[in-house]
Design an enzyme around this catalytic site. Sequence first.
Site, PDB file in Angstrom:
ATOM      1  N   GLY A  41      -7.065 -59.344  82.590  1.00  0.00           N
ATOM      2  CA  GLY A  41      -6.946 -58.096  81.841  1.00  0.00           C
ATOM      3  C   GLY A  41      -6.723 -56.914  82.773  1.00  0.00           C
ATOM      4  CG  PHE A  49     -11.702 -58.168  82.038  1.00  0.00           C
ATOM      5  CD1 PHE A  49     -10.819 -58.044  80.981  1.00  0.00           C
ATOM      6  CD2 PHE A  49     -12.656 -59.178  81.993  1.00  0.00           C
ATOM      7  CE1 PHE A  49     -10.901 -58.891  79.881  1.00  0.00           C
ATOM      8  CE2 PHE A  49     -12.743 -60.029  80.906  1.00  0.00           C
ATOM      9  CZ  PHE A  49     -11.869 -59.891  79.841  1.00  0.00           C
ATOM     10  CB  CYS A  50     -10.238 -53.919  86.339  1.00  0.00           C
ATOM     11  SG  CYS A  50      -9.864 -52.427  87.294  1.00  0.00           S
ATOM     12  CB  ALA A  51     -11.635 -54.763  90.955  1.00  0.00           C
ATOM     13  N   GLY A  81     -10.184 -59.142  87.987  1.00  0.00           N
ATOM     14  CA  GLY A  81      -8.995 -59.964  87.804  1.00  0.00           C
ATOM     15  C   GLY A  81      -8.333 -60.312  89.126  1.00  0.00           C
TER      16      GLY A  81
END
Length: 497
Positions: free
Chosen positions: A262, A234-236, A238
């Site tokens: 995500g 998720f985010c960083a 990811g």
Amino acid sequence: MLGGTSELAPDPKDRRFADAIWTESGLWRRVAQSYLLTRDCVLGSVDELELDQKSADRARFALMQVTEAAAPTNNLLTNPTALNTLMETRGRSAVAGGRHFLHDLLHNGGMPSQVDTRPFQVGVNTASTPGAVVYRSPMFELLQYAPRAGKVYSIPTVLIPPQINRYYFLDLAPGRSFVEFAVSQGFQVFCISWRNPTSRQRGWDLDDYAGACLEAMRVASAISKSETVNIAGFCAGGMTTSSVLSHVAAIDPTLVNAATLGVTMIDSNVHSTLNMFASERTVEAALARSGKRGVLSGASLAKMFAFVRPNDLIWNYVVSNYLLGQNPPAFDVLAWNSDTTNMPAALHATFLDMWLNNALVQSGRVSVLGTPVDLGKVDTDLYVVAAVTDHLVPWQSAFAATRLFGGDVRFALSNSGHIQALINPPGNPKATYFINEAGNGDAEDWLNGAEKHRGSWWEDWSTWSSARSGVLRSRPRSLGSPRYPRLADAPGAYVTE
């Protein structure tokens, strides 16, 4: 307009002018109209300068900070709601507002507090899904969650949160927890809880974090007695996951069976608010600051993100906390958001390089653990979720995964913004998401052909993931294993450091 007869009016969604007095009173209507006209003229002047897009965006952003700060609602003398509150409370609102201001000046870096964190306690009413720490390294703890279904899928799912926030937005609160939902669906869920680095860990870089992800995956594989795992970043986290997937494709293709990303920035050239700051000079300045301190502090990063949306994240609280004398709200998402962490200087440098040079799009532009990152060589199935109103990762940036990864990619576009799209439990009457079963192609073509679904993308992900999580079998009677015994109850120790 001076007579108040102009049709100029605030946007109905602009909460600053929600009080009926702004339309019912001729005087206050003129004040609002004068401000709106001035603001539009100031911001519109940028269009007359014939600047390139990035320069125009920067100029507009700088002027926006001034115009939003100058809104009449931010001043006691030009905010009728605050004036009425002052009279109705006989000055008590001003006293309370002054107390809030002094508190923020002394304890919150001069920024208005967004949340009352007192009702929330990690491990009690947030980050409270039952589980255990089954592995601990200097960099992370690995949490394994207790299954809730009678049978579980044989292939475990390992969650990889961002390195710049606490993991528990994925386990926010009962009924609003992705982890809770996933275990209820029969998934064996493991989650990394990153340690909050200090200047002593300034050298932790992408290789270290990628190696930690591999370590967590292999521990989860051993505990669940599965030769393969599913991962979700998720985010960083990811971005890290994308790099790890490329490395795994090169050295151990069977380790990862399927993956999820995500709100993950893949194509950093997509137009966004953050991209206006992307230049060698700004990057050098940012690197100098984190290099001097050894970390990019979570507080400074939170402040930067707040100025991206100043009305919602700054001036809204100036008005409510200081002018109206109200206590900040008790809201679990904001409580999590205020629980900031640091980023090591070395990782900060790598992420800035990836952002500035669009490294995930360019095969071989960056390497991880000795292998060049090439997303086209990742042929595992991939589920990608993005958010319609994400101001940090535009959904088109995340959508780029559909053309860059080599495997079959399912793309879901959720309502809401960067974090709220992820905290999106079934049963939310406002939850919607888009799916295009016909394929991916161009981002706008995909959206034009997509079908809008009521409900949460969590349910769509569950259906997709269950088909890629092996067979159902009896759930484990205990967490951990003889080799990886239970060390402590979830949420562990690192989440509170």
